[in-house]
Design a protein around this motif. Structure first.
Motif, mmCIF file in Angstrom:
data_model
loop_
_atom_site.group_PDB
_atom_site.id
_atom_site.type_symbol
_atom_site.label_atom_id
_atom_site.label_comp_id
_atom_site.label_asym_id
_atom_site.label_seq_id
_atom_site.Cartn_x
_atom_site.Cartn_y
_atom_site.Cartn_z
ATOM 1 N N ILE A 5 -33.752 -48.894 -4.245
ATOM 2 C CA ILE A 5 -33.718 -50.146 -3.546
ATOM 3 C C ILE A 5 -33.051 -51.624 -4.036
ATOM 4 O O ILE A 5 -32.982 -52.125 -3.238
ATOM 5 N N GLN A 6 -32.819 -51.798 -5.306
ATOM 6 C CA GLN A 6 -31.748 -52.936 -5.825
ATOM 7 C C GLN A 6 -30.167 -52.564 -4.865
ATOM 8 O O GLN A 6 -29.634 -53.643 -3.871
ATOM 9 N N GLU A 7 -29.666 -51.500 -4.660
ATOM 10 C CA GLU A 7 -28.631 -51.369 -4.244
ATOM 11 C C GLU A 7 -28.725 -51.385 -2.585
ATOM 12 O O GLU A 7 -27.779 -52.175 -2.223
ATOM 13 N N ALA A 8 -29.712 -51.161 -2.293
ATOM 14 C CA ALA A 8 -30.207 -51.240 0.105
ATOM 15 C C ALA A 8 -29.928 -53.459 -0.133
ATOM 16 O O ALA A 8 -29.454 -53.206 0.917
ATOM 17 N N VAL A 9 -31.297 -53.367 -1.225
ATOM 18 C CA VAL A 9 -30.966 -55.055 -0.470
ATOM 19 C C VAL A 9 -29.572 -55.201 -1.050
ATOM 20 O O VAL A 9 -29.212 -56.621 -0.310
ATOM 21 N N ARG A 10 -28.514 -55.196 -2.162
ATOM 22 C CA ARG A 10 -27.454 -55.786 -2.527
ATOM 23 C C ARG A 10 -26.600 -55.357 -0.922
ATOM 24 O O ARG A 10 -25.564 -56.070 -0.755
ATOM 25 N N GLN A 11 -26.342 -54.463 -0.456
ATOM 26 C CA GLN A 11 -25.666 -54.567 0.143
ATOM 27 C C GLN A 11 -25.959 -54.859 1.663
ATOM 28 O O GLN A 11 -24.768 -55.293 2.390
ATOM 29 N N LEU A 12 -27.198 -55.499 2.435
ATOM 30 C CA LEU A 12 -27.599 -55.879 3.209
ATOM 31 C C LEU A 12 -27.704 -57.093 3.445
ATOM 32 O O LEU A 12 -27.267 -57.531 4.210
ATOM 33 N N GLU A 13 -27.263 -57.883 1.747
ATOM 34 C CA GLU A 13 -26.376 -59.663 1.666
ATOM 35 C C GLU A 13 -25.575 -59.291 2.100
ATOM 36 O O GLU A 13 -25.442 -60.540 2.156
ATOM 37 N N ASP A 14 -24.810 -58.442 1.873
ATOM 38 C CA ASP A 14 -23.507 -58.977 1.977
ATOM 39 C C ASP A 14 -23.383 -57.833 3.109
ATOM 40 O O ASP A 14 -21.766 -57.584 3.415
ATOM 41 N N GLN A 15 -24.166 -57.986 4.417
ATOM 42 C CA GLN A 15 -23.745 -57.542 6.045
ATOM 43 C C GLN A 15 -23.364 -55.935 6.025
ATOM 44 O O GLN A 15 -23.152 -56.106 6.751
ATOM 45 N N ASN A 16 -23.538 -55.192 5.073
ATOM 46 C CA ASN A 16 -23.637 -54.532 5.238
ATOM 47 C C ASN A 16 -24.274 -52.995 5.073
ATOM 48 O O ASN A 16 -25.285 -52.680 4.096
ATOM 49 N N PRO A 17 -24.357 -52.175 6.854
ATOM 50 C CA PRO A 17 -25.205 -51.972 6.912
ATOM 51 C C PRO A 17 -25.220 -50.008 5.975
ATOM 52 O O PRO A 17 -24.371 -49.474 5.090
ATOM 53 N N CYS A 18 -26.675 -49.589 6.296
ATOM 54 C CA CYS A 18 -26.929 -48.634 4.907
ATOM 55 C C CYS A 18 -27.994 -48.068 5.485
ATOM 56 O O CYS A 18 -28.476 -48.050 6.564
ATOM 57 N N VAL A 19 -28.095 -46.474 5.499
ATOM 58 C CA VAL A 19 -28.746 -45.911 5.406
ATOM 59 C C VAL A 19 -29.933 -45.217 4.269
ATOM 60 O O VAL A 19 -29.487 -44.937 2.959
ATOM 61 N N LEU A 20 -31.551 -45.509 4.839
ATOM 62 C CA LEU A 20 -32.186 -45.150 2.794
ATOM 63 C C LEU A 20 -32.839 -43.571 3.696
ATOM 64 O O LEU A 20 -33.208 -43.524 4.556
ATOM 65 N N TRP A 60 -27.199 -36.586 3.809
ATOM 66 C CA TRP A 60 -26.319 -37.310 3.663
ATOM 67 C C TRP A 60 -24.888 -37.231 4.680
ATOM 68 O O TRP A 60 -24.422 -38.231 4.790
ATOM 69 N N TYR A 61 -24.318 -36.089 4.966
ATOM 70 C CA TYR A 61 -23.524 -35.787 6.106
ATOM 71 C C TYR A 61 -24.243 -36.527 7.956
ATOM 72 O O TYR A 61 -23.444 -37.744 8.327
ATOM 73 N N ALA A 62 -25.837 -37.177 8.215
ATOM 74 C CA ALA A 62 -26.607 -37.005 8.702
ATOM 75 C C ALA A 62 -26.761 -38.971 8.716
ATOM 76 O O ALA A 62 -26.253 -39.056 9.783
ATOM 77 N N ALA A 63 -27.064 -39.508 7.571
ATOM 78 C CA ALA A 63 -27.115 -40.671 7.262
ATOM 79 C C ALA A 63 -25.473 -41.167 7.921
ATOM 80 O O ALA A 63 -25.410 -41.882 8.035
ATOM 81 N N LYS A 64 -24.628 -40.716 7.076
ATOM 82 C CA LYS A 64 -22.822 -41.413 8.043
ATOM 83 C C LYS A 64 -22.812 -40.768 9.057
ATOM 84 O O LYS A 64 -22.016 -41.903 9.307
ATOM 85 N N GLU A 65 -23.010 -39.930 9.221
ATOM 86 C CA GLU A 65 -23.115 -40.057 11.037
ATOM 87 C C GLU A 65 -23.821 -41.083 11.714
ATOM 88 O O GLU A 65 -23.508 -41.610 13.174
ATOM 89 N N MET A 66 -25.316 -41.379 11.501
ATOM 90 C CA MET A 66 -25.771 -42.296 12.069
ATOM 91 C C MET A 66 -25.253 -44.274 11.979
ATOM 92 O O MET A 66 -24.570 -44.525 13.040
ATOM 93 N N LEU A 67 -24.107 -43.845 11.267
ATOM 94 C CA LEU A 67 -23.735 -45.102 10.784
ATOM 95 C C LEU A 67 -22.242 -44.598 11.048
ATOM 96 O O LEU A 67 -21.968 -46.355 12.479
ATOM 97 N N ARG A 68 -21.857 -44.237 12.233
ATOM 98 C CA ARG A 68 -21.095 -44.196 12.499
ATOM 99 C C ARG A 68 -21.522 -44.153 14.187
ATOM 100 O O ARG A 68 -20.417 -45.425 14.447
ATOM 101 N N ASN A 69 -22.231 -43.713 14.710
ATOM 102 C CA ASN A 69 -22.880 -43.512 15.747
ATOM 103 C C ASN A 69 -23.807 -44.622 16.185
ATOM 104 O O ASN A 69 -24.249 -45.079 17.622
#
Length: 274
Positions: A5-20, A60-69
């Motif tokens: 959760i801490q890393e998700a908050v850090r990524q989003l605060e840095d404007q980096n999309p991510c998948v949980l 993991w692969y599905a999450a990366k595809e979400m970010l890509r698409n």
């Protein structure tokens, strides 16, 4: 989970999309149980685990595809039957259900995530309910509701009935940090998570019995606090893993520690005098 959760908050605060990705339900023998999390960053790296193996690799692969698409969210299930186990060398043979949630903007999670981190670090427990699966035509996938210890509710799952049910479940799981899912008659599934401090052990008495008890608790993942009225038995050198060592008389130590429903107390004072 706190680190995820801490890393998700850090990524989003840095404007980096991510998948949980979260395990929301299991049946039978599975490599991880409900509540386990994996965060996949935009660069493809991750934090946390869903149990490893081919299932985690596929998520993991599905999450990366979400970010890509720029797609999702998505509910996925995996049946680890004997054919798959034999083919891929799996040890477990149960069923796992996952919710993959892409987060594109800070507003999607930063405020909620900060509340969850605060609960982990000793703040008031909270309950978080998320709609993780909907029937065909459902429009509330991903809707969230958060319940605070004072009864305050933020957000909605899309209907009064769903909200009321989620609040009742959240009240049961928040204090102890457990989780529970429920499915309505129309097939809507809601995953409710409780967030609080990890199990905590307060050892009163830092002698040889207290030391052995604290060592064991630390190895099991407990937060450890140690109290003794002698400085040489309550210090960071003797208990390097302790979150706090308190030198105090035994009739006043409780004034210096925060005790909640997830705290266990072991009295190991010398001579059982105190």
């Amino acid at each position: 989970m706190k680190e995820v959760i801490q890393e998700a908050v850090r990524q989003l605060e840095d404007q980096n999309p991510c998948v949980l990705a979260t395990v929301v339900r299991t049946k039978g023998s599975t490599p991880q149980k409900s509540g386990s999390m994996l965060l996949v960053r935009q660069d493809g790296t991750g934090v946390g685990t869903l149990g490893g193996g081919c299932v985690e690799g596929d998520i993991w692969y599905a999450a990366k595809e979400m970010l890509r698409n720029h797609s999702g969210p998505e509910f996925k299930d995996y049946f680890l039957n004997e054919d798959i186990a034999a083919r891929d060398g799996l040890v477990c043979g149960g069923t796992m259900y996952f919710y993959l949630e892409p987060m594109w903007e800070p507003s999607a999670f930063v405020d909620i995530g900060s509340q969850l981190i605060d609960a982990y670090e000793g703040g008031d427990p909270v309950g978080l309910a998320t709609v993780v699966n909907v029937p065909d035509g459902g429009i509330n996938l991903g809707a969230k509701l958060i319940l605070k210890v004072d009864g305050t509710v933020s957000g909605t799952l899309g209907s009064v009935e769903l909200d009321d049910k989620a609040v009742r479940v959240a009240q049961q799981v928040a204090d102890v940090g457990s989780n529970e899912s429920f499915v309505t008659e129309d097939g809507t599934e809601v995953f409710v998570e409780g967030f609080t401090t990890p199990p905590t052990l307060a050892v009163i008495g830092g002698g040889h019995v207290g030391k052995a008890t604290a060592d064991l608790a630390n190895s099991l993942g407990y937060r450890v606090f140690v109290v003794d009225d002698r400085p040489e038995f309550a210090n960071s050198e003797r208990f390097p893993y302790a979150e706090q060592t308190v030198v105090s008389s035994y009739d006043r130590w409780f004034e210096k520690l925060t005790i909640n429903v997830n705290t266990f107390i072991v009295v190991a004072t010398r001579g059982t005098v105190f």
